[in-house]
Motif scaffolding. Sequence first.
Motif, PDB file in Angstrom:
ATOM      1  N   LYS A 434      19.855 -22.170   8.173  1.00 21.12           N
ATOM      2  CA  LYS A 434      19.438 -20.917   8.802  1.00 21.12           C
ATOM      3  C   LYS A 434      17.979 -20.578   8.483  1.00 21.12           C
ATOM      4  N   THR A 435      17.248 -21.553   7.972  1.00 22.91           N
ATOM      5  CA  THR A 435      15.822 -21.316   7.730  1.00 22.91           C
ATOM      6  C   THR A 435      15.038 -21.910   8.902  1.00 22.91           C
ATOM      7  N   GLY A 436      13.797 -21.502   9.007  1.00 18.66           N
ATOM      8  CA  GLY A 436      12.961 -22.040  10.084  1.00 18.66           C
ATOM      9  C   GLY A 436      12.925 -21.118  11.293  1.00 18.66           C
ATOM     10  N   THR A 437      12.292 -21.584  12.355  1.00 18.92           N
ATOM     11  CA  THR A 437      12.139 -20.735  13.531  1.00 18.92           C
ATOM     12  C   THR A 437      12.767 -21.392  14.749  1.00 18.92           C
ATOM     13  N   ILE A 438      13.067 -20.528  15.710  1.00 20.83           N
ATOM     14  CA  ILE A 438      13.679 -20.981  16.962  1.00 20.83           C
ATOM     15  C   ILE A 438      12.562 -21.374  17.947  1.00 20.83           C
TER      16      ILE A 438
END
Length: 986
Positions: A434-438
């Motif tokens: 659930k880390t990072g960007t979309i």
Amino acid sequence: MEYNFSEIEQHWKKYWTDNHVYKVENPAPGQTPKPKFYVLDMFPYPSGAGLHVGHPLGYIASDIYARYKRLCGYNVLHPMGFDAFGLPAEQYALETGQHPAVTTEKNIARYREQLDNIGFSYDWSRQVRTSEASYYKWTQWIFLQLFHSWYDRSMDKARPIADLVKIFELTGNAGYPCPGDDTCSFTAEQWKAYSEKDQRNILMNYRNAYQGYAQVWWCEALGTVLANDEVVNGVSERGGHPVERKNMRQWFLRITEFAERLLNSLDNLDWSEAMKEMQRNWIGKSNGAEVSFKLAGGEGEVLVFTTRPDTIFGVDFMVLAPEHELVDSITTADQKQKVDEYKAYVKSRSERERMSEVKQVTGAFTGAYVLHPFTGKKIPVWISEYVLAGYGTGAIMAVPSGDDRDHAFAKHFDIAITNVFGDAYTGDKAYSSKTGTIENSDFLNGMPVSSAIDAAIAALVNAGVGTKKVNYRLRDAGFSRQRYWGEPFPIVYKDDVPYGTDELNDATLSQLPVELPMVEHYKPGPEGQGPLANIEDWVSLSLGEGRGEATRETNTMPGYAGSSWYFLRYMDPHNGTEFAGRAATDYWQQVDLYVGGTEHAVGHLLYSRMWTKALHDLGYISFDEPFRKLLNQGMIQGSSRFVYKLMNGGIFPGDFDVSSLPDIYISKDIVDKLISREPSVKEKVEHFIKENGGVYSILMDWEKEKYDGIPLGRSRVDVNIVNGLELDVNAFKKWRAENVNAKFLCNEDDRFVCEAEVEKMSKSKYNVVNPDDIVKEYGADTFRMYEMFLGPIDMSKPWDTKGIEGVHRFLKKLWRLYADEQKGWIVTDEAATDAELKVLHKTIKKISEDMERFSFNTSVSQFMITVNELSSLNCHKRAILEPLAILICPFAPHMAEELWHKLGHTDSVVKAAYPQYEEKYTVDNTKNYPVAINGKARVEMEFALDAAQADIEAAVLANEAVQKWMEGKQPKKIIFVKGKMINVVI
RNA sequence: GCGGGCGUGGUGAAAUUGGUAGACACGCUAGACUUAGGAUCUAGUACUUCGCGGUAUGGGGGUUCGAGUCCCUCCGCCCGCACCA
């Protein structure tokens, strides 16, 4: 005067019973009550096998604690009873025709005898049995309270159904959404216009105990519904007949309405984190969104639940559960055959199979498509068994770039994968973090996951195609069993509408209990109904003049019904007018200490929490959690024994008569040497075989054979005829008829050694040890202390009878402080010395501390140390030995009672006061400090505890040994921790 | 796959707050007493070394004056489960 444990234990057992020593009284009205403490064991199901040494572990711990609290001045409720309804008794009845009531009674008597042998301080006058009418009367009554109540979400509590009817009459159901049917909506006027039957059907969807439909295992050949346990490998356990899923009308408890509360109030309970975590997982709260996908080129929609609405632009396909209601209507003609075949395949698979073959990817394409809510892209709809009908909406939006299972599915069926994680997704593994960007996601681009979730939900809501949603894994609890040996429901049907018997306004029919009738046989009734359906004159009843006919509910309640509230009944077990009087429940309140195994983590412990909350909400009790502190005892495993035997098969010419060969058993240590190819052993074995009429040549070629080429077999032997690892050869010969002529090749010490292995204790493994045998040989006090001495109460550990000697020796040694074999009683009234007082008070302190943290194994160690020290001080003084007798009482109550009376007391030691330690005897003035150089302990130096740090440092540096280790260097730092250690850093 | 727990002598284990690792027992080895011992008592017993010492808490790394204990990582074992979106 020897320690004659069997005489002592017999005597005091009788004394305790005759004098009702363990009887507990509720405070009389107006009386200022003593502080209370409630110690409870999970009551046993009395099986036909009786108790083995593993069962009493928790009972002993709770008994020690209960006795301790009693000595500390508390009014302690410590009851025991039996969970007496259940499937095994009924299965036994089916096989033998004996009535379950009879076999249950017999088993209880056996359990009672075994428990009594161990010296528990139960108040048996409070015993409850769930199968007795005087008890299940109240189980039925509580069921009716659940039936007549609903869960008010705005007030977050259960309320009487009559309140809901009033609300409906005033405002309809606006603001009170129906938990059983979310499409249900009506006004006050509409409500009033409904027929009674329609009204009751609506109310059913609100009730905390309600009827619904559920799939059960149905076995046509046996004509019965089967429990999950009774279905093995897709066929019935009995007879191996095929089984299928069948939809049946069932009772349920609406535990899902309590989910949030059950989750939140875990925080206030003194339970292990592991236990709380298991309940949290079972409740399984997840936050997410419900999203609707319109079917392409047709009416209707597919509703999915997702915890990752932020990945909505990565949806590459949809998956429905094979059982999903839409499947048949959306499947296209050319895919129909494949879909039907797949559904048939899924139906044939058991839950266990579906679970154990996680990696296998299966599924079928329906031919249908849905439209993406934002892009309008056509998305194919598949079905697969990895999506479960019972969870969420039974359908998912598959995002292969972000979910492992979706990824595997896409790869397997060659579906193109849309990447919404940029470089984080590599192409060969889903990026589920659930880390990072979309990325690649229109208006979500560049957002971190958490804000993307919020933004996606907002957009979905705005577009009218989704809502924010909290989902729970927890499902409502099935409460019907198509069985005989359980509580009958206090329910009758009029015109197919269920009514509580208390709604009949009939002096006779409304009366509880609805007694379980006698039956002639235990065979199931027609069409999967329970055996009760066979008793026509019980089932149908006349409601009296002009009120028509009714039929009784023929299901019975499940095993956990009676156990969901039994802790309340113990508080007031003989109350004929209430399940328990309010004065009694107000006094005793919650169970302060509940002891039992982890196997009830999510079943019993969750249901009784729900029942307690419901009873609290409805105003019957003042607390809403049943068990304040939970102590889980570990399992005592069996230690199985195996013997090695020379196999007589496969190595001989065809016409050789194998049965003429002797049975030759070989000691384990010799087998080990055989396996490591020791030549001397080879000779010895060959010689032995030849001597006993065997054929020794079978071992000749071992150089060419592998390890498993040595023709040795291993078989189980009863652990009770093995002393440690040494087989009692004569007992073995008698154990089984075919062993009579067995020959034994023993080791140099003439012993026959067995192999040991730790396994679950069970009859089939011949490793069951019966507590009766241990008590007979060593006494109950030794047995109790040994079980505690084995290790921490919450750990699993194997049983080994051999180690019990040490504890038994300890008790004999303790006895010898009071009495000498020749001289008899030797306790004197001399004043105790400081050294003796120090031993006593340090012991009191240590035992009290251990008791509060349930560290019973270290308590036993401390008693051993104390007795060793008093023995070497030659202490036989009353001033020391009298408090010691009280201290040991919770552990070894029989011996304590004997000593107490010999010390001249006429009342029971149970009524004594627990000794308090005096600080001045427990503190030392000096300390032997370990002096470390660079963290390595080198010498010990003694200093007064109040010595100044500067003086200590100077003395340390001046010490010869310290100087030697310092090798002339200057200390960089000296760490001094008062009362602990000194560390010189150079 | 998910969740929880656990790895310390030949064995069961202890070390409660980061402070002398192995308490207390079992087993084993000697010895004493004894007609005898499955009784009792004494001494020894983590590994290694003649000894001084050195090495040890599943493996590797880190934090710290100091780690069985805290952090990271890997390995192994046990338990629960309803593939939980």
